[in-house]
Each structure stands twice: as structure tokens, then as C-alpha cells.
Design a protein around this motif. Structure first.
Motif, PDB file in Angstrom:
ATOM      1  N   PHE A 163       0.772  -1.244   0.000  1.00 54.01           N
ATOM      2  CA  PHE A 163       0.000   0.000   0.000  1.00 54.01           C
ATOM      3  C   PHE A 163       0.806   1.299   0.000  1.00 54.01           C
ATOM      4  CE2 PHE A 163       0.472  -0.717   4.587  1.00 54.01           C
ATOM      5  CZ  PHE A 163       0.640   0.563   5.099  1.00 54.01           C
ATOM      6  N   PRO A 164       2.012   1.389   0.591  1.00 53.09           N
ATOM      7  CA  PRO A 164       2.701   2.685   0.533  1.00 53.09           C
ATOM      8  C   PRO A 164       2.948   3.184  -0.884  1.00 53.09           C
ATOM      9  CG  PRO A 164       3.711   1.278   2.182  1.00 53.09           C
ATOM     10  CD  PRO A 164       2.752   0.417   1.408  1.00 53.09           C
ATOM     11  N   VAL A 193      12.187   6.404  13.116  1.00 50.36           N
ATOM     12  CA  VAL A 193      12.170   7.852  13.360  1.00 50.36           C
ATOM     13  C   VAL A 193      12.471   8.612  12.077  1.00 50.36           C
ATOM     14  CG1 VAL A 193      13.372   9.745  14.534  1.00 50.36           C
ATOM     15  CG2 VAL A 193      12.709   7.704  15.813  1.00 50.36           C
ATOM     16  N   ASP A 194      13.458   8.119  11.295  1.00 47.33           N
ATOM     17  CA  ASP A 194      13.767   8.767  10.029  1.00 47.33           C
ATOM     18  C   ASP A 194      12.587   8.649   9.065  1.00 47.33           C
ATOM     19  OD1 ASP A 194      15.808  10.114   8.317  1.00 47.33           O
ATOM     20  OD2 ASP A 194      15.487   8.336   7.081  1.00 47.33           O
ATOM     21  N   MET A 199       8.064  11.290   6.315  1.00 53.28           N
ATOM     22  CA  MET A 199       6.622  11.470   6.148  1.00 53.28           C
ATOM     23  C   MET A 199       6.219  12.913   6.442  1.00 53.28           C
ATOM     24  SD  MET A 199       5.117   8.022   7.954  1.00 53.28           S
ATOM     25  CE  MET A 199       3.434   8.634   7.856  1.00 53.28           C
ATOM     26  N   LEU A 200       6.767  13.467   7.504  1.00 50.90           N
ATOM     27  CA  LEU A 200       6.449  14.851   7.870  1.00 50.90           C
ATOM     28  C   LEU A 200       6.870  15.809   6.770  1.00 50.90           C
ATOM     29  CD1 LEU A 200       5.464  16.915   9.953  1.00 50.90           C
ATOM     30  CD2 LEU A 200       7.756  16.854  10.991  1.00 50.90           C
ATOM     31  N   ILE A 253       6.318  10.398   1.626  1.00 51.01           N
ATOM     32  CA  ILE A 253       5.416   9.724   2.569  1.00 51.01           C
ATOM     33  C   ILE A 253       5.483   8.216   2.358  1.00 51.01           C
ATOM     34  CG2 ILE A 253       3.038   9.492   3.345  1.00 51.01           C
ATOM     35  CD1 ILE A 253       2.587  12.379   2.270  1.00 51.01           C
ATOM     36  N   ALA A 254       5.468   7.779   1.089  1.00 52.84           N
ATOM     37  CA  ALA A 254       5.509   6.343   0.781  1.00 52.84           C
ATOM     38  C   ALA A 254       6.788   5.697   1.319  1.00 52.84           C
ATOM     39  CB  ALA A 254       5.409   6.132  -0.730  1.00 52.84           C
ATOM     40  N   ILE A 255       7.924   6.336   1.083  1.00 54.20           N
ATOM     41  CA  ILE A 255       9.195   5.787   1.562  1.00 54.20           C
ATOM     42  C   ILE A 255       9.241   5.792   3.087  1.00 54.20           C
ATOM     43  CG2 ILE A 255      11.700   6.169   1.611  1.00 54.20           C
ATOM     44  CD1 ILE A 255      11.472   7.257  -1.248  1.00 54.20           C
ATOM     45  N   GLY A 256       8.702   6.866   3.686  1.00 55.44           N
ATOM     46  CA  GLY A 256       8.672   6.944   5.143  1.00 55.44           C
ATOM     47  C   GLY A 256       7.796   5.868   5.758  1.00 55.44           C
TER      48      GLY A 256
END
Length: 482
Positions: A163-164, A193-194, A199-200, A253-256
Motif C-alpha cells: 500500500f505505501p 524515526v527517520d 513522512m512529515l 510519505i511512501a518511503i517513510g
């Protein structure tokens, strides 16, 4: 389900907790949970189209096994063509049927044969261009003996539907992502955390930058006949940052999210607006697509046309970019957009420097400095010119837009520019500055080296505040339509 929606921020913690705290000791159950979550994520949009993903998964799973088992080259190619034919037919019907029908009718009407127009009300399934390319690369790699197929259907289905990156990439290769479903995952606090930081950063780019650019860009492109040349030019520049912040924001966001679950995706953007030429740009922009086209379209064509030397390479590049344009959208404006990028490659191909492949997913060290600023601005200008065709509703719309710019250059209101809101005037330069400082880092919020927790906390708080302030009306990601 949108990454920038309330539903997703309820969905993600539930899946995360089940994944790490309930079934963390059972790899197969973890994969099954991710598959279920991926189908829920996609089905939230329209559950009916889950059948397409499942059908594509089943076809390529069994075709992959048959290709690997078959020793006869001709028979192996037949199985490969079954996979290619199925996926391209799926993509062709849902994405290109009406385009080809209307183009066919237009061609006949041009030479005097009057034909009536007709079209079907076809809904474009979100992400179909991404997951069909992902499954096709799986079959192609097995056919070339670069990859062995998996016999674990759940792992393969999760690879297709994870899904990401399901609806807007990155387009992951089986050689990178599929083995990760067979490796024991252990929770790594630093990686998680990374992932949260990335994502942020992606949410900031999407919600604060892209979604604030959209109303300004829409107004200009929808009312271009009433705007000055300066406003039209600025509208294209703002669109350049809108589409970059929107698409690279989704990728971040997807990678995060993938990092939260112990997965590593390939990089998809590498600060493309700091490129010094078009070749450099395509090594940095949408790397997963450009590397896919490089490996499966450009390289085979270049080999077939090698006897024509540089002219053969130019033909291979031009065809590849035309296909890239067609991949992005069923319209002549997208084909012209791709063709222009192909034409802009001419100086690269005929230069004295050795010609290299059109893209690479390998790391690119950003050695560019301010002395390269004039080259960066010139490259950005060429990219913006092509964006007019990308953003326009049709080819005629793009041509009219450009014509209006040139006509306005000879009027007194050429510098009468309708500026965007004060938010964009301040935040776009802030985005550029942050990414310039971080140009040798994986993403703009890679700040783990800052040894002052209070400073990091202030940065997080500032970005959260901006997201909350400008996040009242979430908009779909632009690349969902591709």
C-alpha cells in the motif's frame, strides 16, 4: 484512501501495532497482514477495482513460473507475450480506449470521411499505470534470467499491492522489493524515526506547498486569455513547484511509511530542480519510471539501432520519451511534452562527451554549486516550457497559452503580474533553501546530525503547525490520475 486524510491516520497506527506487537514473530502472518491492509487501502477508493489488481497478480504469478520453467526460447517468449499482452490490454482499455477512438475518428474526418464520435464512460483505476509496470518488469526480468520467480503467492501479491507505493509509486523492481518479504524484519528505532521525519517532510510539501499552489495555478490556466504574459509565466513556474511538491511529497510519505514497516524503497527524486541539463534532470526526476524506461525500452532500442550510431541513439531516446508522455496521459499534449524532452536531448547526444543512459537509480552526488546557477535556471526554464503541455487540458489549450504569452510581450501590461498569496511567496523560497542545504541528504528533513534535541523539536513543531494551519481541505495527489 489518501495519505493526507483522517482515515489514513487512523488506519496506519492500527496496522503498525498489529504488525510489530501482535504478529511480529511470524513472517508469513506479517506479509498476510500487509496484503490485507493493502487491499483495504486500495478498496477504500473503489472496491470493484481490487479485481483488476488480483487478476494481474494471478496472471503474472503463474506466467512467471512458466517462463522460468520453460527452456525453449520461443515458448518462453510466448509466455512473456501473454503477460505483456494482458497487462498492456488492461492498461490500454482503461486508460487509452477513448483517446485512440477519437484520434482514429479525427484522422478519418481530416481526409474527408465523416464519422460520428463516440466514447465509453470508463473510470480510470487509480495506480493502474504503476502496478502494471511493476508486474511487467517482474516477467521481463524472469525472461532475461535476471530473476527467479517466487512460489509464495502471498509474498508476490503483497509485492504487487504493497500500500505505501501502490497508487503512485515508486515503481519498485522485484529484485529490490520482493526479497524483503522473505527476510525477517526487526524493528529499528532510528529507521522508524527517520521514516517519520520523511513522512512529515512529504506532508509539508503536499499540504502546505502543493495544495496552496493549486488554486493559483488553476485560476491562471482556466482564465489564461485574461492574464498578462508575466502572470502566465509565473503560473507555469508555480505549477512546477506544485507538481514537484505534490509528487515528491507522495514519494517521501511512501518511503517513510515503508521504513516504519522495515522496508527500503528506491529513491524516486533527487532534488531535480538543481539539475544543470535535461539529462541531469531525468536522472533526478521520477527515477523509478525513467530507470524502468531506460532498462526495458531505451536500452533494447539502442541495441537494435546501434548500427546507426548517434542517430540510432537519438531515435531510441525520442521514442522512449514519446512513450513516457503517453504513459502520463491519454492526450496529444502529453505526447508533445515527452517529445520536447526528447528533442532537448539532442545537444547531449551530439556533444563530444560520451553519451550515457537516459536515467539511473544510482545515487547522484550533488556537487552543483552556485557557480552552476545559470545552468540550473536555464534547465528549469526548459522544463517549465514543457510543463505548459503537461498542465494544459489539451494540445490546443497549450498552444493558445503559449501564443497568449508571446502576444502579451508586446503590450503594456506584460509586467502586470497577479502574484500568488503571501504564503507561497514565503514558503516556496523556504522549500528551495531547505533542499539546497540538504541536497546531499536523502530528504529535506534528514536532520539527525543536529545534536540539539530542542532545535529538532522546534523544526518539527513549526512544520506540524503549518500542516495543521493549511490542511483543512486535503486534495488528491496529481499522479493519481496516471
Amino acid at each position: 484512501m489518501l495519505f493526507n486524510s483522517i482515515e489514513f491516520f487512523l488506519f496506519l497506527p492500527i496496522v503498525f501495532c498489529l504488525y510489530w506487537f501482535v504478529i511480529n514473530k511470524n513472517l508469513k502472518l506479517q506479509n498476510f497482514l500487509l496484503l490485507t491492509a493493502s487491499y483495504v487501502f486500495y478498496g477504500w477508493w473503489d472496491w470493484r477495482f481490487l479485481s483488476l489488481i488480483l487478476l494481474s497478480t494471478i496472471v503474472d504469478y503463474f506466467v512467471g513460473l512458466q517462463i522460468h520453467k520453460e527452456e525453449n526460447t520461443k515458448k518462453r517468449k510466448r509466455w512473456l507475450w501473454l503477460s505483456m499482452g494482458f497487462n498492456l490490454s488492461l492498461l490500454g482499455f482503461f486508460k487509452y480506449f477513448n483517446f485512440f477512438i477519437t484520434s482514429f475518428i479525427d484522422a478519418f474526418n481530416t481526409v474527408g470521411y465523416e464519422m460520428d464520435y463516440f466514447s465509453l464512460s470508463i473510470i480510470l483505476p487509480v495506480g493502474i499505470s504503476f502496478y502494471t509496470f511493476q508486474t511487467m518488469s517482474y516477467s521481463l526480468d524472469i525472461s532475461k534470467r535476471r530473476l527467479e520467480p517466487t512460489k509464495d503467492f502471498v509474498a508476490f501479491a503483497t509485492f504487487v499491492a504493497f500500500f505505501p507505493q501502490l497508487v503512485a509509486g515508486p515503481i519498485e523492481r522485484a529484485s529490490n522489493l520482493l526479497p524483503q518479504f522473505f527476510s525477517k524484519r526487526k524493528f529499528n528505532y532510528e529507521t522508524a524515526v527517520d521514516g517519520g521525519r520523511q513522512m512529515l517532510w512529504g506532508l509539508f510539501k503536499k499540504i502546505v506547498i502543493a495544495d496552496n499552489c493549486a488554486p493559483y495555478v488553476n485560476t491562471i490556466f482556466e482564465n489564461y486569455g485574461d492574464q498578462s504574459s508575466g502572470t502566465l509565466i509565473l503560473g507555469v513556474v508555480v505549477f512546477a513547484f506544485q507538481i514537484y511538491a505534490d509528487f515528491s511529497g507522495y514519494t517521501d510519505i511512501a518511503i517513510g511509511v515503508a521504513k516504519l514497516f522495515g522496508f527500503n524503497f528506491k529513491r524516486n527524486f533527487n532534488y531535480p530542480y538543481f539539475s544543470v541539463n535535461i539529462s541531469d534532470f531525468w536522472k533526478r526526476w521520477h527515477i523509478s519510471l525513467s530507470s524502468w524506461l531506460n532498462d526495458y525500452v531505451f536500452t533494447p532500442l539502442a541495441v537494435d539501432l546501434r548500427n546507426y550510431k548517434k542517430y540510432g541513439i537519438f531515435a531510441a531516446v525520442f521514442i522512449t520519451f514519446l512513450l513516457s508522455g503517453l504513459w502520463h496521459g491519454a492526450g496529444w499534449n502529453f505526447i508533445v511534452w515527452g517529445g520536447l524532452h526528447g528533442l532537448f536531448y539532442i545537444p547531449v547526444i551530439f556533444s563530444k562527451k560520451r553519451f550515457t543512459a537516459i536515467s539511473t537509480s544510482k545515487g547522484i552526488k550533488n556537487t552543483n554549486s552556485l557557480k552552476d546557477l545559470h545552468r540550473m535556471i536555464f534547465t528549469f526554464g526548459m522544463v517549465c516550457l514543457t510543463y505548459i503541455f503537461f498542465r494544459a487540458q489539451s494540445l490546443s489549450h497549450a498552444i493558445d497559452y503559449i501564443t497568449t504569452i508571446f502576444k502579451g510581450l508586446f503590450t503594456s501590461n506584460v509586467f502586470d503580474i497577479a502574484l500568488p498569496n503571501i504564503v507561497l511567496l514565503g514558503l516556496i523560497p523556504l522549500l528551495i533553501l531547505c533542499e539546497w542545504v540538504q541536497r546531499n541528504e536523502e530528504h529535506g528533513l534528514s536532520i539527525s546530525k543536529i545534536n540539539f534535541p530542542i532545535a529538532r523539536g522546534l523544526i518539527y513543531t513549526f512544520l506540524f503547525a503549518l500542516i495543521l494551519l493549511f490542511g483543512a481541505s486535503p486534495a488528491p495527489f496529481i499522479y493519481f490520475q496516471f
